[in-house]
Design a protein around this motif. Structure first.
Motif, PDB file in Angstrom:
ATOM      1  N   MET A 252       0.550  -1.277  -0.061  1.00  0.00           N
ATOM      2  CA  MET A 252      -0.027   0.094   0.042  1.00  0.00           C
ATOM      3  C   MET A 252       0.703   1.344  -0.019  1.00  0.00           C
ATOM      4  N   GLN A 253       0.342   2.148  -0.760  1.00  0.00           N
ATOM      5  CA  GLN A 253       1.173   3.661  -0.868  1.00  0.00           C
ATOM      6  C   GLN A 253       0.484   4.594  -0.123  1.00  0.00           C
ATOM      7  N   LYS A 254       1.228   5.338   0.700  1.00  0.00           N
ATOM      8  CA  LYS A 254       0.744   6.231   1.468  1.00  0.00           C
ATOM      9  C   LYS A 254       1.406   7.656   0.838  1.00  0.00           C
ATOM     10  N   THR A 255       0.349   8.595   0.424  1.00  0.00           N
ATOM     11  CA  THR A 255       0.809   9.881   0.031  1.00  0.00           C
ATOM     12  C   THR A 255       0.387  11.210   0.667  1.00  0.00           C
ATOM     13  N   LYS A 256       1.280  11.724   1.507  1.00  0.00           N
ATOM     14  CA  LYS A 256       1.073  12.588   2.180  1.00  0.00           C
ATOM     15  C   LYS A 256       1.513  14.054   1.608  1.00  0.00           C
ATOM     16  N   THR A 257       0.471  14.932   1.827  1.00  0.00           N
ATOM     17  CA  THR A 257       0.761  16.425   0.767  1.00  0.00           C
ATOM     18  C   THR A 257       0.665  17.492   1.929  1.00  0.00           C
ATOM     19  N   CYS A 258       1.355  18.212   2.179  1.00  0.00           N
ATOM     20  CA  CYS A 258       1.538  19.319   3.017  1.00  0.00           C
ATOM     21  C   CYS A 258       0.542  20.190   2.621  1.00  0.00           C
ATOM     22  N   MET A 288     -17.097   0.049   1.423  1.00  0.00           N
ATOM     23  CA  MET A 288     -15.835   0.141   2.748  1.00  0.00           C
ATOM     24  C   MET A 288     -14.492   0.271   2.310  1.00  0.00           C
ATOM     25  N   LEU A 289     -14.010  -0.227   1.007  1.00  0.00           N
ATOM     26  CA  LEU A 289     -12.797  -0.080   0.454  1.00  0.00           C
ATOM     27  C   LEU A 289     -12.631   1.648  -0.105  1.00  0.00           C
ATOM     28  N   ARG A 290     -13.647   1.945  -0.471  1.00  0.00           N
ATOM     29  CA  ARG A 290     -13.377   3.413  -0.785  1.00  0.00           C
ATOM     30  C   ARG A 290     -13.449   4.246   0.311  1.00  0.00           C
ATOM     31  N   CYS A 291     -13.919   4.158   1.300  1.00  0.00           N
ATOM     32  CA  CYS A 291     -13.885   4.878   2.720  1.00  0.00           C
ATOM     33  C   CYS A 291     -12.396   4.716   3.270  1.00  0.00           C
ATOM     34  N   TYR A 292     -12.070   3.333   3.036  1.00  0.00           N
ATOM     35  CA  TYR A 292     -10.450   3.385   3.559  1.00  0.00           C
ATOM     36  C   TYR A 292      -9.577   3.955   2.560  1.00  0.00           C
ATOM     37  N   LEU A 293      -9.926   4.144   1.342  1.00  0.00           N
ATOM     38  CA  LEU A 293      -8.719   4.610   0.484  1.00  0.00           C
ATOM     39  C   LEU A 293      -8.769   6.079   0.397  1.00  0.00           C
ATOM     40  N   GLN A 311      -3.643  12.929   3.502  1.00  0.00           N
ATOM     41  CA  GLN A 311      -2.908  11.675   3.299  1.00  0.00           C
ATOM     42  C   GLN A 311      -3.830  10.846   2.647  1.00  0.00           C
ATOM     43  N   ARG A 312      -3.355   9.962   1.354  1.00  0.00           N
ATOM     44  CA  ARG A 312      -4.111   9.300   0.487  1.00  0.00           C
ATOM     45  C   ARG A 312      -3.640   7.918   0.338  1.00  0.00           C
ATOM     46  N   LEU A 313      -4.316   6.948   0.454  1.00  0.00           N
ATOM     47  CA  LEU A 313      -3.879   5.687   0.315  1.00  0.00           C
ATOM     48  C   LEU A 313      -4.271   4.795  -1.063  1.00  0.00           C
ATOM     49  N   SER A 314      -3.300   4.176  -1.349  1.00  0.00           N
ATOM     50  CA  SER A 314      -3.692   3.287  -2.758  1.00  0.00           C
ATOM     51  C   SER A 314      -2.964   2.142  -2.854  1.00  0.00           C
ATOM     52  N   PHE A 315      -3.449   1.100  -3.530  1.00  0.00           N
ATOM     53  CA  PHE A 315      -2.694  -0.138  -3.860  1.00  0.00           C
ATOM     54  C   PHE A 315      -1.837  -0.021  -4.825  1.00  0.00           C
ATOM     55  N   VAL A 316      -0.559  -0.598  -4.365  1.00  0.00           N
ATOM     56  CA  VAL A 316       0.741  -0.607  -5.305  1.00  0.00           C
ATOM     57  C   VAL A 316       0.351  -1.660  -6.275  1.00  0.00           C
ATOM     58  N   PHE A 347     -20.958  -9.351  -2.261  1.00  0.00           N
ATOM     59  CA  PHE A 347     -21.020  -9.733  -3.523  1.00  0.00           C
ATOM     60  C   PHE A 347     -20.002 -10.932  -3.961  1.00  0.00           C
ATOM     61  N   ARG A 348     -20.473 -11.405  -5.056  1.00  0.00           N
ATOM     62  CA  ARG A 348     -19.264 -12.338  -5.391  1.00  0.00           C
ATOM     63  C   ARG A 348     -18.101 -11.998  -6.155  1.00  0.00           C
ATOM     64  N   ASP A 349     -18.286 -10.828  -6.623  1.00  0.00           N
ATOM     65  CA  ASP A 349     -17.182 -10.313  -7.290  1.00  0.00           C
ATOM     66  C   ASP A 349     -16.917  -8.799  -6.831  1.00  0.00           C
ATOM     67  N   LEU A 350     -15.475  -8.720  -6.758  1.00  0.00           N
ATOM     68  CA  LEU A 350     -15.127  -7.196  -6.193  1.00  0.00           C
ATOM     69  C   LEU A 350     -13.924  -6.703  -7.175  1.00  0.00           C
ATOM     70  N   VAL A 351     -14.323  -5.327  -7.560  1.00  0.00           N
ATOM     71  CA  VAL A 351     -13.263  -4.770  -8.507  1.00  0.00           C
ATOM     72  C   VAL A 351     -12.338  -3.753  -7.712  1.00  0.00           C
ATOM     73  N   VAL A 352     -11.331  -3.954  -7.969  1.00  0.00           N
ATOM     74  CA  VAL A 352     -10.215  -3.249  -7.286  1.00  0.00           C
ATOM     75  C   VAL A 352      -9.210  -2.474  -8.106  1.00  0.00           C
ATOM     76  N   SER A 353      -9.019  -1.254  -7.953  1.00  0.00           N
ATOM     77  CA  SER A 353      -7.851  -0.669  -8.756  1.00  0.00           C
ATOM     78  C   SER A 353      -6.505  -0.427  -7.994  1.00  0.00           C
ATOM     79  N   SER A 354      -5.532  -0.343  -8.669  1.00  0.00           N
ATOM     80  CA  SER A 354      -4.210  -0.248  -8.220  1.00  0.00           C
ATOM     81  C   SER A 354      -3.291   0.357  -8.981  1.00  0.00           C
ATOM     82  N   ASN A 355      -1.971   0.737  -8.804  1.00  0.00           N
ATOM     83  CA  ASN A 355      -1.035   1.710  -9.570  1.00  0.00           C
ATOM     84  C   ASN A 355      -0.701   0.812 -10.596  1.00  0.00           C
ATOM     85  N   GLN A 356      -0.953  -0.647 -10.544  1.00  0.00           N
ATOM     86  CA  GLN A 356      -0.535  -1.412 -11.805  1.00  0.00           C
ATOM     87  C   GLN A 356      -1.709  -1.716 -12.586  1.00  0.00           C
TER      88      GLN A 356
END
Length: 430
Positions: A252-258, A288-293, A311-316, A347-356
């Protein structure tokens, strides 16, 4: 004599006549004279509908007939001898049958419990001392067929390492997963628990534990053995690849912006699972995933003098199996543990985005905590049948409630586990 027969008191000779024998098991004597001797019993009560055969005495039986009959007792048309495992399962099913099952059999119907439960009893794990948290975790891990196969393919590396007792205990349970021997399974479960407790002494006793804490500890310990096993494999000219790293670990990537100067700080951290807050009133896993990210505001002292940042989180990257922990327990202002019953739409299927790039994942297993309070409860596991394809139209799943295993469907799991689901396993589509 008539009174004696009616009262059930027959002589030895009369009892021998009434004793039924199987024509395939016992030999038959042929009378020396063609005339048939009429028994007194037939004169009084008449002949039976089915003609009985006289049993030969031990002196008249040819040698070896007993051995021959013993060979043939199971050999019926188009059938083979049952395996020892099948015989044990059959005995266990007969022992568990209730009055309703016996009545159903007498009416010519299948046993009620046999239709759904007894066929799968060998897949269960006994709960001898509040092991439900461990049993559920093991059943979910065994559902991950590729994960287990990665350990099996590298057996030559971890089997000889004295420090890899945890992996050996896990694979011993895997090899005995379908065994009907409950006593052996109990010994293996205790050995696995002891192996975990070497580096996690909080699991030494036989009290109820949290399934998420136990599962995280197991995966962390398996992962920590990676460098040691890699060195041992290299000394023998082999290569060891940690299955936990290959299947469950992601970044997981943490991006902090002042907020003052706009300076950006990026860090990466590895995880084996994510812990998600439940949405009050209910929500989906994607929500729930959107709230986490989503972007959040943090207190952050920057060199420019600013004290806040975003701070923003994302899947590497996405793992082969994404494990999600739903926070169903929280502390009240008075520091009392409380269970959260907000529903989670599965739900049976889950769509998740990442940096790749994005990916689609399918639900393959769940661990649920069944209780109204946090002080007590029971853990059960639901898992897809690994012997059917991922797109199987039968949608066959199993519910593992310790030693009780029943057949279910993925749709039923999503409908019935909304308020009790605790840990979710999503497998990525290749």
């Amino acid at each position: 004599m008539f009174g004696l027969c009616c009262c059930g008191k027959r002589s030895a000779k009369v009892e021998d006549v009434f004793r039924q024998t199987d024509s395939s098991e016992r030999s038959v004597t042929i009378p020396d004279t063609p005339t048939e001797k009429i028994l007194w019993l037939y004169r009084l009560f008449g002949r039976p509908t089915k003609k009985r055969q006289c049993v030969a005495t031990s002196e008249d039986k040819p040698s070896g007939s007993k051995k021959k009959a013993k060979k043939r007792w199971w050999r019926r048309k188009n059938k083979v001898a049952p395996s020892p495992e099948e015989e044990e399962c059959s005995k266990e099913e007969k022992r568990r049958e209730g009055p309703e099952d016996q009545k159903a059999k007498m009416m010519g119907a299948k046993s009620v419990s046999t239709r759904q439960t007894h066929r799968y009893q060998c897949r269960g794990f006994p709960n001898s001392a509040q092991f439900c948290y461990m049993n559920s975790c093991l059943q979910s891990l065994l559902t991950l067929e590729d994960f287990v196969g990665a350990f099996r393919s590298q057996e030559q590396v971890w089997s000889s390492d004295p420090e890899a007792a945890l992996i050996r205990a896990f694979m011993d349970i895997r090899e005995s997963h379908l065994s009907p021997d409950a006593h052996r399974k109990i010994r293996l479960l205790v050995a696995f628990k002891e192996a975990v407790s070497v580096w996690a002494p909080e699991f030494q006793d036989f009290d109820q534990k949290d399934a998420h804490e136990f599962l995280t500890s197991v995966l962390d310990q398996m992962r920590s053995l990676g460098p040691q096993l890699q060195a041992a494999a290299a000394s023998e000219g082999r290569i060891y690849s940690c299955p936990v790293e290959d299947h469950l670990v992601f970044k997981m990537q943490k991006t902090k912006t002042c907020k003052g100067c706009g300076a950006v700080s990026i860090t990466e951290e590895e995880f084996t699972n994510l812990s998600l807050d439940l949405i009050p009133g209910g929500g989906t896993v994607e929500e729930m995933l959107r709230c986490y990210l989503k972007e959040t505001e943090l207190d952050y002292n920057c060199e420019c003098g600013a004290t806040t940042s975003c701070q923003r989180l994302s899947f590497v990257n996405l793992p082969k199996v994404l494990m999600l922990h739903l926070k169903r327990f929280r502390f009240t202002p008075s520091f009392q543990l409380q269970k959260v019953h907000d529903p989670v739409d599965l739900f049976r299927d889950l769509v998740v985005s990442s940096n790749q790039g994005g990916g689609c994942l399918s639900l393959v297993s769940t661990i649920s905590h069944v209780s109204y309070t946090a002080e007590c409860g029971h853990y059960i596991c639901d898992g897809v049948d690994v012997n059917v394809a991922q797109e199987d139209p039968t949608d066959r799943w199993f519910t593992y409630n310790d030693e009780e295993v029943t057949e279910t469907t993925g749709k039923a799991v999503c409908d019935e586990r909304k308020n009790v689901s605790y840990i979710l396993f999503y497998k990525r589509h290749d």
